[in-house]
Design a protein around this motif. Structure first.
Motif, PDB file in Angstrom:
ATOM      1  N   ALA A   1      -8.917   4.408   7.691  1.00  0.00           N
ATOM      2  CA  ALA A   1      -9.758   4.331   6.488  1.00  0.00           C
ATOM      3  C   ALA A   1      -9.108   3.589   5.320  1.00  0.00           C
ATOM      4  O   ALA A   1      -9.759   3.385   4.298  1.00  0.00           O
ATOM      5  CB  ALA A   1     -10.168   5.735   6.056  1.00  0.00           C
ATOM      6  N   HIS A   2      -7.826   3.230   5.439  1.00  0.00           N
ATOM      7  CA  HIS A   2      -7.219   2.396   4.382  1.00  0.00           C
ATOM      8  C   HIS A   2      -5.978   1.705   4.940  1.00  0.00           C
ATOM      9  O   HIS A   2      -5.021   2.356   5.354  1.00  0.00           O
ATOM     10  CB  HIS A   2      -6.826   3.247   3.167  1.00  0.00           C
ATOM     11  CG  HIS A   2      -6.137   2.456   2.083  1.00  0.00           C
ATOM     12  ND1 HIS A   2      -6.801   1.552   1.281  1.00  0.00           N
ATOM     13  CD2 HIS A   2      -4.835   2.419   1.677  1.00  0.00           C
ATOM     14  CE1 HIS A   2      -5.943   1.013   0.420  1.00  0.00           C
ATOM     15  NE2 HIS A   2      -4.740   1.510   0.644  1.00  0.00           N
ATOM     16  N   THR A   3      -6.028   0.387   4.949  1.00  0.00           N
ATOM     17  CA  THR A   3      -4.835  -0.355   5.359  1.00  0.00           C
ATOM     18  C   THR A   3      -4.744  -1.645   4.559  1.00  0.00           C
ATOM     19  O   THR A   3      -5.657  -2.007   3.804  1.00  0.00           O
ATOM     20  CB  THR A   3      -4.828  -0.639   6.873  1.00  0.00           C
ATOM     21  OG1 THR A   3      -3.527  -1.105   7.258  1.00  0.00           O
ATOM     22  CG2 THR A   3      -5.879  -1.667   7.272  1.00  0.00           C
ATOM     23  N   HIS A   4      -3.596  -2.311   4.679  1.00  0.00           N
ATOM     24  CA  HIS A   4      -3.395  -3.640   4.081  1.00  0.00           C
ATOM     25  C   HIS A   4      -2.845  -4.511   5.201  1.00  0.00           C
ATOM     26  O   HIS A   4      -1.646  -4.457   5.494  1.00  0.00           O
ATOM     27  CB  HIS A   4      -2.367  -3.596   2.949  1.00  0.00           C
ATOM     28  CG  HIS A   4      -2.709  -2.669   1.828  1.00  0.00           C
ATOM     29  ND1 HIS A   4      -3.515  -3.038   0.783  1.00  0.00           N
ATOM     30  CD2 HIS A   4      -2.345  -1.387   1.575  1.00  0.00           C
ATOM     31  CE1 HIS A   4      -3.626  -2.032  -0.071  1.00  0.00           C
ATOM     32  NE2 HIS A   4      -2.940  -1.013   0.398  1.00  0.00           N
ATOM     33  N   PHE A   5      -3.700  -5.304   5.822  1.00  0.00           N
ATOM     34  CA  PHE A   5      -3.196  -6.205   6.873  1.00  0.00           C
ATOM     35  C   PHE A   5      -2.113  -7.135   6.316  1.00  0.00           C
ATOM     36  O   PHE A   5      -1.213  -7.547   7.024  1.00  0.00           O
ATOM     37  CB  PHE A   5      -4.336  -7.053   7.451  1.00  0.00           C
ATOM     38  CG  PHE A   5      -5.222  -6.317   8.427  1.00  0.00           C
ATOM     39  CD1 PHE A   5      -4.686  -5.528   9.438  1.00  0.00           C
ATOM     40  CD2 PHE A   5      -6.599  -6.420   8.345  1.00  0.00           C
ATOM     41  CE1 PHE A   5      -5.495  -4.865  10.341  1.00  0.00           C
ATOM     42  CE2 PHE A   5      -7.423  -5.757   9.242  1.00  0.00           C
ATOM     43  CZ  PHE A   5      -6.868  -4.978  10.243  1.00  0.00           C
TER      44      PHE A   5
ATOM     45  N   PHE B   1     -10.271   1.419  -4.345  1.00  0.00           N
ATOM     46  CA  PHE B   1      -9.164   1.285  -5.302  1.00  0.00           C
ATOM     47  C   PHE B   1      -8.126   2.381  -5.106  1.00  0.00           C
ATOM     48  O   PHE B   1      -8.416   3.459  -4.608  1.00  0.00           O
ATOM     49  CB  PHE B   1      -9.707   1.348  -6.739  1.00  0.00           C
ATOM     50  CG  PHE B   1     -10.482   2.610  -7.039  1.00  0.00           C
ATOM     51  CD1 PHE B   1     -11.809   2.738  -6.655  1.00  0.00           C
ATOM     52  CD2 PHE B   1      -9.884   3.681  -7.692  1.00  0.00           C
ATOM     53  CE1 PHE B   1     -12.518   3.903  -6.897  1.00  0.00           C
ATOM     54  CE2 PHE B   1     -10.596   4.851  -7.943  1.00  0.00           C
ATOM     55  CZ  PHE B   1     -11.917   4.961  -7.547  1.00  0.00           C
ATOM     56  N   HIS B   2      -6.883   2.096  -5.526  1.00  0.00           N
ATOM     57  CA  HIS B   2      -5.817   3.096  -5.523  1.00  0.00           C
ATOM     58  C   HIS B   2      -5.969   3.985  -6.753  1.00  0.00           C
ATOM     59  O   HIS B   2      -6.304   3.498  -7.828  1.00  0.00           O
ATOM     60  CB  HIS B   2      -4.449   2.416  -5.553  1.00  0.00           C
ATOM     61  CG  HIS B   2      -4.200   1.521  -4.370  1.00  0.00           C
ATOM     62  ND1 HIS B   2      -4.194   0.153  -4.457  1.00  0.00           N
ATOM     63  CD2 HIS B   2      -3.965   1.823  -3.073  1.00  0.00           C
ATOM     64  CE1 HIS B   2      -3.944  -0.363  -3.252  1.00  0.00           C
ATOM     65  NE2 HIS B   2      -3.808   0.637  -2.396  1.00  0.00           N
ATOM     66  N   LEU B   3      -5.698   5.276  -6.598  1.00  0.00           N
ATOM     67  CA  LEU B   3      -5.869   6.215  -7.708  1.00  0.00           C
ATOM     68  C   LEU B   3      -4.715   7.215  -7.743  1.00  0.00           C
ATOM     69  O   LEU B   3      -4.472   7.925  -6.762  1.00  0.00           O
ATOM     70  CB  LEU B   3      -7.200   6.963  -7.544  1.00  0.00           C
ATOM     71  CG  LEU B   3      -7.525   7.975  -8.645  1.00  0.00           C
ATOM     72  CD1 LEU B   3      -7.857   7.257  -9.953  1.00  0.00           C
ATOM     73  CD2 LEU B   3      -8.701   8.862  -8.243  1.00  0.00           C
TER      74      LEU B   3
ATOM     75  N   ILE C   1      -8.093   5.870  -3.218  1.00  0.00           N
ATOM     76  CA  ILE C   1      -6.976   6.004  -2.280  1.00  0.00           C
ATOM     77  C   ILE C   1      -5.813   6.771  -2.919  1.00  0.00           C
ATOM     78  O   ILE C   1      -5.451   6.506  -4.062  1.00  0.00           O
ATOM     79  CB  ILE C   1      -6.485   4.595  -1.859  1.00  0.00           C
ATOM     80  CG1 ILE C   1      -7.669   3.720  -1.417  1.00  0.00           C
ATOM     81  CG2 ILE C   1      -5.438   4.686  -0.756  1.00  0.00           C
ATOM     82  CD1 ILE C   1      -8.540   4.295  -0.327  1.00  0.00           C
ATOM     83  N   HIS C   2      -5.254   7.690  -2.184  1.00  0.00           N
ATOM     84  CA  HIS C   2      -4.065   8.500  -2.534  1.00  0.00           C
ATOM     85  C   HIS C   2      -4.396   9.772  -3.315  1.00  0.00           C
ATOM     86  O   HIS C   2      -4.383  10.855  -2.751  1.00  0.00           O
ATOM     87  CB  HIS C   2      -2.997   7.681  -3.275  1.00  0.00           C
ATOM     88  CG  HIS C   2      -2.489   6.509  -2.516  1.00  0.00           C
ATOM     89  ND1 HIS C   2      -1.862   6.645  -1.297  1.00  0.00           N
ATOM     90  CD2 HIS C   2      -2.520   5.178  -2.785  1.00  0.00           C
ATOM     91  CE1 HIS C   2      -1.531   5.442  -0.850  1.00  0.00           C
ATOM     92  NE2 HIS C   2      -1.926   4.547  -1.727  1.00  0.00           N
ATOM     93  N   GLY C   3      -4.594   9.686  -4.642  1.00  0.00           N
ATOM     94  CA  GLY C   3      -4.901  10.889  -5.439  1.00  0.00           C
ATOM     95  C   GLY C   3      -3.772  11.907  -5.470  1.00  0.00           C
ATOM     96  O   GLY C   3      -4.021  13.123  -5.450  1.00  0.00           O
TER      97      GLY C   3
ATOM     98  N   THR D   1      -3.368   4.327   6.977  1.00  0.00           N
ATOM     99  CA  THR D   1      -1.958   4.003   7.174  1.00  0.00           C
ATOM    100  C   THR D   1      -1.370   3.252   5.990  1.00  0.00           C
ATOM    101  O   THR D   1      -0.155   3.104   5.907  1.00  0.00           O
ATOM    102  CB  THR D   1      -1.753   3.139   8.433  1.00  0.00           C
ATOM    103  OG1 THR D   1      -2.433   1.896   8.235  1.00  0.00           O
ATOM    104  CG2 THR D   1      -2.259   3.821   9.689  1.00  0.00           C
ATOM    105  N   ASP D   2      -2.218   2.732   5.082  1.00  0.00           N
ATOM    106  CA  ASP D   2      -1.753   1.997   3.903  1.00  0.00           C
ATOM    107  C   ASP D   2      -0.814   0.845   4.286  1.00  0.00           C
ATOM    108  O   ASP D   2       0.099   0.517   3.534  1.00  0.00           O
ATOM    109  CB  ASP D   2      -1.052   2.967   2.924  1.00  0.00           C
ATOM    110  CG  ASP D   2      -1.041   2.442   1.491  1.00  0.00           C
ATOM    111  OD1 ASP D   2      -1.867   1.572   1.164  1.00  0.00           O
ATOM    112  OD2 ASP D   2      -0.197   2.907   0.697  1.00  0.00           O
ATOM    113  N   GLY D   3      -1.032   0.277   5.465  1.00  0.00           N
ATOM    114  CA  GLY D   3      -0.227  -0.874   5.887  1.00  0.00           C
ATOM    115  C   GLY D   3       1.138  -0.531   6.467  1.00  0.00           C
ATOM    116  O   GLY D   3       1.895  -1.432   6.830  1.00  0.00           O
TER     117      GLY D   3
HETATM  118 ZN   LIG Z   1      -3.036   0.898  -0.346  1.00  0.00          ZN
END
Ligand SMILES: [Zn+2]
Length: 453
Positions: free
Chosen positions: A70-74, A232-234, A267-269, A318-320
C-alpha cells in the motif's frame, strides 16, 4: 503448467485460501475467465461445466489472493549499496543526505529501471498491486509514464503519483502538480476507451513540512476535480508533527487545506495525538504503516493498535525498503508486541492490515475488487509452495503466515487473469537483462549523485 497469455482456464489440485469465511478449500477448482474469477467449485463440477477451458495443475500449491503493497517508492531502488560521506544525524538529515539527492540524480532511464526492477521484485514476492509515491525533480514531466510502462511490461497493477513539494521552489511544485493532473487525466481517458485499468493515478504530496499553503490548496482542488485523493507522508518524524508548535498539528493543517478525505492516503502517522487520529477517522482518511522503514530511520513506532481501534482503514507498506510486503507484516507483528511489551498484540492487527485493509484501500481508490478469491473478483492470485511441519487450516492460516512466511515460495503469479510469473520466473520480461541494465544505470545515477550538493 502453461496457459498462454490471457485466456480462460481452470486451476485444479491446489489448496485455496479464499480470504473470506476462514476457508481453505481442497479438491476445488478455481475458474478464471478473462480478468475475473468466474467460479469456484468442485474439480468434478468444473471439468463438466468448463470442458473447453485450459487446465492449470497447481500441483498441491497454496493458492491465495495476491499481496498488495500500500505504500512504496520504486525510485529508492538505487539507494541500495549507495555509500554516504557522513552518517546522517537524524531524519531530516537522512532526507537531505540521501533521498533528496537520489531523487534529483534520477533521469528518465533511472526512473524506468528503478520501477522495472521494483515491479519484478514485487511480483517475485507474490505482490499483485502496489501504490507508488514517486519523486524525480530533474525529470518531472512524463515520469509517471515511465513507471507505468515498467508496470505494464512486468504485468503489475498499481496506483501512481508524483510527490509534489515546495522544497525545490514554487515552479517545481507547479510542475509536480501538472504531472499528476496530466497522468490522472490521461489514464481516465485510456481506461474509459480501453476498459483496461491496471494502472491508475492519484495526487502525490511530500509532507506538510515541505509544502506551502497555496500548493496544498491547489493539490486539494486538483484531487477533487479529478475525483481522487492525495497520497502524502504524515507525522513520520517529530519534525512533521507540529506546523505551529502546540497550536496546529500537521493533521489539522492538512484538514484545513482540504487534503484529508475518504480517497486520501496518509502514510506513517507515528507522532499523532488522539485528536489527530479522531480527525483522520472522521474524514475517513486511509492510512499506511511501514514498520521496517520507521525502525530503519529511527523515527518511532506508529500507534497502530489505537489507529485501528478508531475504525481507520490502515494498511501496510514497505516504503521502498524492498518490495517484499511479508517482511513488513512480520516486522509489524514483532514491533507491536515488543513496543508495548504485550504478547496479546500483533496477531489480529497484522491480519487486518495485510489481508483486509490493503485490499480495501486499493479497491476504494480504483473501484476494483481484488484481495479475495470468489466469483466476480479480480483474478489476482499467487500459487506458492509451502512446506509446513503442522496442518494448515482456514482458522490457523494467519499464524502460518506470521511464523512460517519464510517457507512460502512464490511459484506462479496471476494478475488480471494473466500469468505473469511461472516456476519462479517472470513470463513477459527478461529478469537477468533488466537487472544488468539497471546496475549500469545505477552507476551513472550514483555518479550524478556524487556531484550534487
Ligand atoms: Zn514513503
Amino acid at each position: 503448467m502453461s496457459v498462454d497469455g490471457h485466456l480462460s482456464f481452470v486451476i485444479t489440485d491446489g489448496f485455496i485460501y479464499t480470504n473470506h469465511d476462514n476457508q481453505i478449500l481442497e479438491d476445488h477448482a478455481l475458474v478464471v475467465e478473462d480478468n475475473i474469477i468466474l467460479d469456484i467449485c468442485s474439480k468434478n463440477q468444473a471439468m463438466k461445466k468448463y470442458p473447453d477451458f485450459n487446465q492449470l495443475d497447481a500441483g498441491g500449491k497454496l493458492i491465495m489472493p495476491g499481496w498488495i503493497n500500500a505504500h512504496t517508492h520504486f525510485y529508492s531502488a538505487f539507494g541500495r549499496g549507495l555509500l554516504l560521506n557522513a552518517i546522517p544525524q537524524n531524519f531530516p538529515d537522512i532526507l537531505k543526505q540521501l533521498w533528496w539527492k537520489l531523487d534529483r540524480a534520477l533521469d528518465e532511464e533511472g526512473i524506468y529501471y528503478s520501477a522495472l526492477t521494483g515491479a519484478v521484485s514485487a511480483i517475485k514476492h507474490g505482490v499483485t498491486a502496489v501504490i507508488d509515491h514517486h519523486a524525480s525533480p530533474n525529470a518531472i514531466e512524463g515520469s509517471l509514464d515511465h513507471i507505468q510502462k515498467a508496470l505494464d511490461q512486468a504485468g503489475l497493477k498499481g496506483i501512481l503519483c508524483y510527490e509534489v513539494t515546495d522544497r525545490n521552489g514554487k515552479e517545481q511544485a507547479k510542475r509536480g502538480l501538472e504531472e499528476n493532473r496530466r497522468f490522472i487525466s490521461l489514464r481516465h481517458g485510456q481506461i474509459k476507451n480501453s476498459g483496461l485499468n491496471a494502472v491508475q493515478g492519484m495526487v502525490g504530496l511530500h509532507a506538510s513540512f515541505t509544502l506551502k499553503d497555496d500548493t496544498l490548496d491547489a493539490a486539494s482542488d486538483l484531487a477533487k476535480s479529478l475525483g481522487t485523493g492525495c497520497h502524502f507522508h504524515l507525522a513520520e518524524d517529530k519534525a512533521d508533527q507540529w506546523q505551529i508548535p502546540d497550536q496546529l498539528s500537521s493533521t489539522e493543517r492538512m484538514h484545513q487545506h482540504g487534503i484529508l478525505g475518504g480517497k486520501s492516503l496518509a502514510i506513517h502517522g507515528i507522532h499523532l495525538r488522539e485528536e489527530d487520529m479522531d480527525l483522520l477517522a472522521e474524514t475517513r482518511t486511509m492510512m499506511v504503516h511501514n514498520p521496517r522503514s520507521n525502525m530503519n530511520n529511527g523515527v518511532g513506532r506508529a500507534p497502530v493498535e489505537r489507529i485501528l481501534s478508531k475504525g481507520i482503514t490502515m494498511g501496510i507498506g514497505t516504503d521502498g525498503m524492498s518490495q517484499d510486503i511479508l517482511q513488513d507484516l512480520h516486522a509489524a507483528f514483532l514491533l507491536l508486541r515488543h513496543g508495548k511489551s504485550d504478547p496479546r498484540l500483533g496477531w489480529k492487527e497484522t491480519q487486518k492490515m495485510g489481508l483486509e485493509c490493503n485490499a480495501a484501500i486499493f479497491n476504494r481508490l480504483t473501484g476494483q475488487n481484488t484481495g479475495v478469491l470468489r466469483p466476480g473478483a479480480a483474478a489476482d492470485m499467487v500459487l506458492s509452495d509451502y512446506q509446513s511441519p503442522a496442518p494448515l487450516t482456514g482458522q490457523n492460516f494467519w499464524t502460518h503466515i506470521l511464523y512460517g512466511f519464510s517457507s512460502l515460495k512464490t511459484d506462479t503469479v496471476i494478475i488480471d487473469g494473466r500469468i505473469v510469473m511461472e516456476k519462479g520466473r517472470l513470463v513477459h520480461v527478461d529478469e537477468d537483462e533488466i537487472f544488468s541494465k539497471a546496475r549500469e544505470c545505477a552507476g551513472k545515477t550514483w555518479q550524478r549523485f556524487s556531484e550534487l550538493k
